[in-house]
Design a protein around this motif. Structure first.
Motif, PDB file in Angstrom:
ATOM      1  N   ASP A 231      62.126 102.073  95.586  1.00 32.59           N
ATOM      2  CA  ASP A 231      63.350 102.418  94.861  1.00 32.59           C
ATOM      3  C   ASP A 231      64.565 101.929  95.636  1.00 32.59           C
ATOM      4  O   ASP A 231      65.008 102.548  96.598  1.00 32.59           O
ATOM      5  CB  ASP A 231      63.426 103.933  94.666  1.00 32.59           C
ATOM      6  CG  ASP A 231      64.684 104.362  93.928  1.00 32.59           C
ATOM      7  OD1 ASP A 231      65.422 103.481  93.428  1.00 32.59           O
ATOM      8  OD2 ASP A 231      64.936 105.577  93.840  1.00 32.59           O
ATOM      9  N   GLU A 253      57.251 102.502  88.790  1.00 33.50           N
ATOM     10  CA  GLU A 253      56.858 103.776  89.391  1.00 33.50           C
ATOM     11  C   GLU A 253      57.982 104.345  90.261  1.00 33.50           C
ATOM     12  O   GLU A 253      58.038 105.552  90.486  1.00 33.50           O
ATOM     13  CB  GLU A 253      55.609 103.595  90.267  1.00 33.50           C
ATOM     14  CG  GLU A 253      54.430 102.974  89.545  1.00 33.50           C
ATOM     15  CD  GLU A 253      54.432 101.450  89.593  1.00 33.50           C
ATOM     16  OE1 GLU A 253      53.481 100.850  89.080  1.00 33.50           O
ATOM     17  OE2 GLU A 253      55.401 100.874  90.142  1.00 33.50           O
ATOM     18  N   ASN A 256      63.753 103.827  87.333  1.00 31.81           N
ATOM     19  CA  ASN A 256      63.869 103.843  85.878  1.00 31.81           C
ATOM     20  C   ASN A 256      64.338 102.457  85.468  1.00 31.81           C
ATOM     21  O   ASN A 256      65.523 102.149  85.473  1.00 31.81           O
ATOM     22  CB  ASN A 256      64.861 104.915  85.425  1.00 31.81           C
ATOM     23  CG  ASN A 256      64.955 105.020  83.918  1.00 31.81           C
ATOM     24  OD1 ASN A 256      64.795 104.036  83.198  1.00 31.81           O
ATOM     25  ND2 ASN A 256      65.231 106.215  83.430  1.00 31.81           N
ATOM     26  N   SER A 275      53.585  98.055  85.539  1.00 31.45           N
ATOM     27  CA  SER A 275      53.072  98.975  86.556  1.00 31.45           C
ATOM     28  C   SER A 275      51.761  98.495  87.171  1.00 31.45           C
ATOM     29  O   SER A 275      50.770  98.275  86.472  1.00 31.45           O
ATOM     30  CB  SER A 275      52.849 100.357  85.929  1.00 31.45           C
ATOM     31  OG  SER A 275      52.123 101.192  86.806  1.00 31.45           O
ATOM     32  N   GLU A 352      59.051 104.751  80.286  1.00 35.95           N
ATOM     33  CA  GLU A 352      59.355 105.998  80.977  1.00 35.95           C
ATOM     34  C   GLU A 352      58.112 106.730  81.445  1.00 35.95           C
ATOM     35  O   GLU A 352      58.154 107.490  82.415  1.00 35.95           O
ATOM     36  CB  GLU A 352      60.182 106.904  80.068  1.00 35.95           C
ATOM     37  CG  GLU A 352      61.595 106.391  79.828  1.00 35.95           C
ATOM     38  CD  GLU A 352      62.395 107.335  78.954  1.00 35.95           C
ATOM     39  OE1 GLU A 352      61.785 108.163  78.261  1.00 35.95           O
ATOM     40  OE2 GLU A 352      63.628 107.243  78.975  1.00 35.95           O
ATOM     41  N   TYR A 355      57.324 106.017  85.175  1.00 40.79           N
ATOM     42  CA  TYR A 355      58.281 106.643  86.094  1.00 40.79           C
ATOM     43  C   TYR A 355      58.060 108.154  86.146  1.00 40.79           C
ATOM     44  O   TYR A 355      58.057 108.769  87.201  1.00 40.79           O
ATOM     45  CB  TYR A 355      59.704 106.318  85.656  1.00 40.79           C
ATOM     46  CG  TYR A 355      60.767 106.868  86.570  1.00 40.79           C
ATOM     47  CD1 TYR A 355      61.084 106.222  87.768  1.00 40.79           C
ATOM     48  CD2 TYR A 355      61.450 108.028  86.256  1.00 40.79           C
ATOM     49  CE1 TYR A 355      62.058 106.720  88.622  1.00 40.79           C
ATOM     50  CE2 TYR A 355      62.433 108.549  87.090  1.00 40.79           C
ATOM     51  CZ  TYR A 355      62.728 107.890  88.267  1.00 40.79           C
ATOM     52  OH  TYR A 355      63.690 108.378  89.110  1.00 40.79           O
ATOM     53  N   HIS A 359      57.624 110.899  89.172  1.00 42.31           N
ATOM     54  CA  HIS A 359      58.828 111.696  89.390  1.00 42.31           C
ATOM     55  C   HIS A 359      58.842 112.860  88.398  1.00 42.31           C
ATOM     56  O   HIS A 359      59.712 112.925  87.524  1.00 42.31           O
ATOM     57  CB  HIS A 359      60.076 110.829  89.208  1.00 42.31           C
ATOM     58  CG  HIS A 359      60.148 109.680  90.159  1.00 42.31           C
ATOM     59  ND1 HIS A 359      60.885 109.704  91.305  1.00 42.31           N
ATOM     60  CD2 HIS A 359      59.541 108.461  90.127  1.00 42.31           C
ATOM     61  CE1 HIS A 359      60.746 108.549  91.956  1.00 42.31           C
ATOM     62  NE2 HIS A 359      59.934 107.792  91.250  1.00 42.31           N
TER      63      HIS A 359
END
Length: 360
Positions: A231, A253, A256, A275, A352, A355, A359
């Motif tokens: 990230d 992952e 966003n 992914s 989404e 992610y 999270h």
């Protein structure tokens, strides 16, 4: 819309224009290749995959000490496994006294490059090192020691990174002697949930050298591409500020990715998006197809995107999933750009879901 060459597609994507198909780059781990060749019944199956971003990596020269152990030109000793694992660090103390850096701009690193250009005519070619500032810093000192140095020995870290900056400036000059289109800088600043050393320390220690290196590359006519896992969304404005034009691998992952597209999709060309931690190894072929379709539809809107898995297709990817990805990307049908494209949606469940899995 007429068919474009791979290089033309990438250039138009970087100009934030849609193309006949979304440009792509699919790397396959060598351990998976024979399984795919058996599935297709063709050892040359990969010839259908016209990767748009072929890369000539500058890997520090290796001296093999055993079948599974080597020392690189920096004096770092690695053991080969699922990924190389470092075992010995040459800088035992926070000092460069007596240490000599290798020259990554040596001509030996470009032996055979003419054949590389011949194989990738009309493609957008890249060259750069595999280990940048952060990666090389902890490899030289050890991860724990390097992170400690950032706090206890900041002047040493600054001296180390200044030396690495000069090394990379020489490398950029050498790369510019060849007809590469871009300079690819590889470093891993992100974890699954943010910048490993924090954004402020990154700005203090890492950013100044990058700014000089990327400015040199742009002056030489090279497009600047950055690879960083994890990230790094907090750093994207800084990367744009210092001249980065393509960001890889856009891990869904960790970030966003639809929000990244919405906020920075007119300033930065994105590369990646599919992914490799969840969907490819653990999903179904149908989920792979849906995720690819969503990336093409949403991230590819208005250009600014080169689709690829966030990592190469690794040995843990089931063959049906690998085939689903290859066919969905390589089998794209040319399309026409709508006169008034719809805005990006607030939500894209296909993107989404990945992610959200990491999270909650």
């Amino acid at each position: 819309m007429r068919a474009l060459t791979p290089k033309q597609r990438v250039l138009k994507a970087m100009a934030f224009e849609e193309t006949d198909i979304v440009p792509y780059d699919i790397r396959i781990d060598e351990a998976l290749v024979p399984h795919l060749a058996a599935y297709y019944g063709d050892p040359a199956f990969a010839d259908r995959i016209v990767n748009h971003l072929p890369f000539w990596p500058i890997e520090a020269a290796r001296r093999w000490e055993a079948a599974d152990r080597y020392a690189d030109a920096f004096g770092c000793v690695w053991r080969v496994g699922n990924i190389p694992h470092i075992e010995e660090h040459p800088l035992k103390e926070p000092s460069l006294r007596g240490y000599e850096f290798p020259d990554l701009a040596d001509e030996s690193y470009f032996t055979g490059v003419e054949a590389f250009f011949a194989r990738h005519e009309d493609r957008f070619t890249l060259c750069g090192d595999a280990h940048g500032f952060f990666d090389r810093g902890w490899a030289l000192r050890g991860m724990e020691e390097f992170l400690t140095d950032l706090i206890l020995h900041p002047r040493f870290v600054e001296e180390l990174l200044e030396t690495l900056t000069e090394l990379h400036l020489r490398l950029v000059d050498r790369i510019a002697e060849y007809p590469f289109d871009g300079f690819r800088f590889g470093d891993d600043w992100g974890s699954q949930r943010g910048v490993i050393i924090g954004a402020e320390r990154w700005r203090r220690f890492i950013k100044p050298g990058l700014k000089r290196i990327f400015a040199r590359a742009r002056e030489k006519g090279l497009v600047v591409m950055v690879h960083s896992d994890g990230d790094v969304s907090e750093l994207i404005p800084d990367l744009i500020d210092i001249g980065v034009q393509i960001l890889n691998p856009l891990q869904p992952e960790a970030m966003n990715i639809l929000e990244v597209k919405r906020r920075y999709g007119r300033d930065l060309c994105l590369n990646g998006g599919v992914s490799t931690q969840l969907t490819l190894p653990l999903g179904t072929p149908e989920q792979v197809q849906r995720e690819v379709a969503a990336c093409l539809r949403y991230l590819g809107r208005d250009g600014g995107y080169v689709i690829s898995p966030a990592k190469p297709l690794l040995p843990d990817v089931p063959v049906p999933n690998a085939v689903a990805l290859i066919e969905a990307i390589v089998g794209q049908q040319p399309h026409s750009r709508p006169a008034t494209p719809a805005p990006l949606p607030d939500r894209a469940p296909e993107l989404e879901r990945v992610y959200a899995a990491f999270h909650p």
